[in-house]
Write an enzyme that holds these catalytic residues in place. Sequence first.
Site, PDB file in Angstrom:
ATOM      1  N   THR A  23      35.465 -10.436   8.428  1.00 45.44           N
ATOM      2  CA  THR A  23      35.393 -11.891   8.567  1.00 45.44           C
ATOM      3  C   THR A  23      34.716 -12.304   9.854  1.00 45.44           C
ATOM      4  OG1 THR A  23      37.446 -12.004   7.372  1.00 45.44           O
ATOM      5  CG2 THR A  23      36.760 -13.997   8.495  1.00 45.44           C
TER       6      THR A  23
ATOM      7  N   ASP B 295      39.028  -9.064  16.995  1.00 43.06           N
ATOM      8  CA  ASP B 295      39.177 -10.454  17.422  1.00 43.06           C
ATOM      9  C   ASP B 295      40.629 -10.829  17.662  1.00 43.06           C
ATOM     10  OD1 ASP B 295      39.976 -10.303  14.834  1.00 43.06           O
ATOM     11  OD2 ASP B 295      38.437 -11.634  14.021  1.00 43.06           O
TER      12      ASP B 295
ATOM     13  N   ASP C 138      34.824  -5.435  11.851  1.00 47.62           N
ATOM     14  CA  ASP C 138      35.625  -6.365  11.045  1.00 47.62           C
ATOM     15  C   ASP C 138      34.725  -6.963   9.980  1.00 47.62           C
ATOM     16  OD1 ASP C 138      37.961  -6.132  12.363  1.00 47.62           O
ATOM     17  OD2 ASP C 138      37.650  -7.805  13.722  1.00 47.62           O
TER      18      ASP C 138
END
Length: 1184
Positions: free
Chosen positions: A463, A784, A461
């Site tokens: 972020t 996440d 990912d």
Amino acid sequence: MANNTADHPPGNSVADGNQEGDFGITVMDLRELMELRSGEAVTKIADSYGDVQGVCRRLKTSPIEGLSGNPVDLEKRHAAFGKNFIPPKKPKSFLALVWEALQDVTLIILEIAAVISLGLSFYHPPGGDSELCGETASGVEDEGEAQAGWIEGAAILFSVAIVVLVTAFNDWSKEKQFRGLQNRIEQEQKFTVIRKGQVIQIPVSELVTGDIAQIKYGDLLPADGILIQGNDLKIDESSLTGESDQVRKSLEKDPMLLSGTHVMEGSGRMVVSAVGLNSQTGIIFTLLGAGDSDEEKKIKKAKTQDGIALEIQPLKSDEAVESEEKEPEVEVKRVKKVQVNKKEKSVLQGKLTKLAVQIGKAGLIMSAVTVIILILYFVIDTFGVQGRPWLKECTPIYIQYFVKFFIIGVTVLVVAVPEGLPLAVTISLAYSVKKMMKDNNLVRHLDACETMGNATTICSDKTGTLTMNRMTVVQAYLGDTHYKKVPEPDVIKPFTLEIMVNSIAINSAYTTKILSPEKEGGLPRHVGNKTECSLLGFVLELKRDYQPIRDEIPEESLYKVYTFNSSRKSMSTVLKNTDGSGFRMYSKGASEIVLRKCSHILNTNGEPRIFKPKDRDEMVKNVIEPMACDGLRTICVAYRDFPAEAGEPDWDNEGDILDELTCICVVGIEDPVRHEVPNAILKCQKAGITVRMVTGDNINTARAIATKCGILLPGEDFLCLEGKEFNQLIRNDQGEVEQERLDKVWPKLRVLARSSPTDKHTLVKGIMDSTVLETRQVVAVTGDGTNDGPALKKADVGFAMGIAGTDVAKEASDIILTDDNFTSIVKAVMWGRNVYDSISKFLQFQLTVNVVAVIVAFTGACITQDSPLKAVQMLWVNLIMDTLASLALATEPPTESLLLRKPYGRNKPLISRTMMKNILGHAVYQLTIIFTLLFAGENFFNIDSGRNAPLHSPPSEHYTIVFNVFVMMQLFNEINARKIHGERNVFEAIYRNPIFCSVVMGTFILQIVIVQFGGKPFSCTALSIDQWLWCVFIGVGELLWGQLITAIPTHHLKFLKEAGHGTHKEDVPENEMNEGDDEIDHAEMELRRGQVLWFRGLNRIQTQIKVVNAFRSSLYPGLENPESRNSIHNFMAHPEFVPLSEEEAQIPEREESSSDEVDMEIQPIPSSSTGGGKAPDVSHETSC
């Protein structure tokens, strides 16, 4: 109305902890209430309690203020309603583990042989000493020695006892360690509750009945509850009901929330109504965990016993009610299915199992041949050559000979099978896991640790993993002006400022806040969704405050909330105007998507002007793309008024509602790259690992960040794609993914932007199934969000974010990154490779010992009718060298140099050519020395020969020297085994491993004790100092010989074969290939065919693999999942309860996001290109 709120009297105070008397509702009342669903539950609440507020009153709690947190009150609740904890199943006792270790087939054979040997040694038939029976002892031997025949049998039994105790102790300590690890994982699970009007997080075990809990997207509910207020709440109840459809929860239709279910959308508040064993999960847990063998009986009893039948009821839902007769059977089937459903074997386990099978077969053949040759030689020599008759009184003596041969054969087998191997794996993995905790890797599945060393691809990912996840607004487009930095509040028109501040304050989760810094001079703390925090920070920078607005308009008064999800890709909140002039809706989302729904925009004077598609394209080109090229995420804030004259709109018709918006502003949010990430990615690239960024962000933003990180390198041929375009390239006309198409895309793909969780899953599966490259790719994935679950589960190693990750993502993962940092993944790679190398080092050492010991025992037995290394000596070599060597070589700390080579890959053999050269090279040296000593040692040392000694003869100096030299050579070869890639300096950094140094010294001291004082049990006699010096000198020769072997170039030794390959798919018959089976499982199939039930490693490997996999479930001994089922919080989240086939079409479509990663991130900019081509030489793409 989707926003449901229980009416509450205005002055409701915090529940008083000192209230006297019982609660107005019992555990059984609540239990019966929680078993109802939908309309039935609503009716029951209305009839018995009036409304949810009535339930709160009886539980003495306030829906607004929550409990007081008074310890007396909490204790009273624990006593009345139980604790939110399910007592774990008792761990196996030490005696049970001893009994398990005793089941080892070879140990049983040894025990039987030892008992027979003992029995015969005490049996002296009349005439047994007759000359006719052959020599039983030499004339020199005194009477006492002749009576010492029992010692060997007793010594073997003693050695067996030590082996069993060591194994049991090892299993026991591992179980203890993993339970400790599990407890730590459970303690880290927290849930948000309201106490004394304050929103706080408490460990799930501290939840009590009556607590007011806040629930949000991504939560795994830790207790049962009744909804008080909800915004667009949808729950996945498949873990309880087996139905995949999400259930919409509301006060009017279905307010019942069950433990173990997942919040897939929306947010809300609930009053906790049942905890621990009284919750729905707890009830099922009690049923299943009633005892391993009893669970089916218990469930079958349910047909006749009302009590248990009642407990099973919760498994049924309104939509699919089955008869009570059928339900228990369904449950039994589920129990059975769970036990069969195994997790794929890890790469290393597969290779080791296969290698152990091969070695076991070889050992079995060698031992059988040894016994046959010994018996034939004895029979031919005694009855043929010497022509002796078989006398009845001589039978026990002949049997003693046969038992001795049998013991020698079993000893050869014992030494042949490297049962220290699973021990080495266990120690290495357990050691690594402990150390990885310090490197911010919380390992949930042990085998993920070594799999990570093989990783060839990391799909990360953006972020929070590559970036700091500390969002700040740095640019804004307001009132037709593009501000490159946050403007002063006085340049913004009052109306625009007012409506923007209101929109941001109200249209974001009320749990998102900016708090004052913990330390003076520190940065303010961001709590909740990071994107929303950046917008709230923007409000504060404009010298305004969002809190008074929220206080004026509490969450309960919001008329309707459209929470963020992947199909909507925006968030909207509707307010009913107090003056009766209709409704106002505030919206925010990714700029391209929200701007497409805007028909007006506020101009310089704060007045709406018409906003045409042409204006939008211009704005994308002049404002949004330049922001994205600076690596900024762009968010659009808008609003819409619904006049009262038009009547109340149809709120369920979202298409019409989320349209005709008026744009207030577009902001550019920066999330800076973590400063350590570029260096970590460079290390990955040097280590042969490709890093791919998979993000929900705009392609220009993603490309800019990827360039800053070093994922895109200047001059490299790469692809940057958006999710939509990626799907067009890989799917055929029917919309099905085609592996051939995917194989053309993924090797060059570096950035996948605007991707959904389904895209991530497709990419991961495609890379893993691909056969384009020589080796099968090993893929690690970070995630996440709730919907990253399928990708995290599918990947070889799933990393969940410890901070930003949802509970669901953590449950699906193998490793939790406690600091959400990419550099921790690089550390995991280092540890994984270290595990692999540790096992290889141990194998190199172990197999040298085995090859030499087996050949010596075999040849010695065939030539001298006796093994030069006695059974007890062999067991000492086997036990101590195995156990201690596995401890010494498996605890080598990792070094940076591990990252300078390419991954081994799935099919790379465990034993490389270099290692095979070392094994055979050292075996040649050792065998030459041993055989020279065996057949000429008596002349060299001027001592009596120990060959052809009769039964029960005393130990000879000759054979003691052979034994001692053998052990010394192993000891120094252990130092050689520290290097497996042909390095010359075997002492390098040896001081960094105190365990290794102490093991080598300890073994040396024990050897001195055994030789000098071991006597008859160890078949040893004390040696002089000169003889000892010669033994040590020959041992040191191993180090010099090792240098000589290293000097021989491996590439010239073409005849050397590698060993311990992974299983190739093409090697497996088609009828055995099942979708979803890992190719490696076929090694285990070989085990199951019963061909090698004799060899020693089988039971030990099975026991140890259970250990390695972290003491599978405390529910079923057969389960392959390492988490204990002790905590309600993680019980129902296990994949066994949620059958999801790999090919299942409906992977959930909600956004991958932690709310942070994809929050309001949406489809492609119409004008953007694929982004293929050369990477930029500068940090900004030229098209920007």
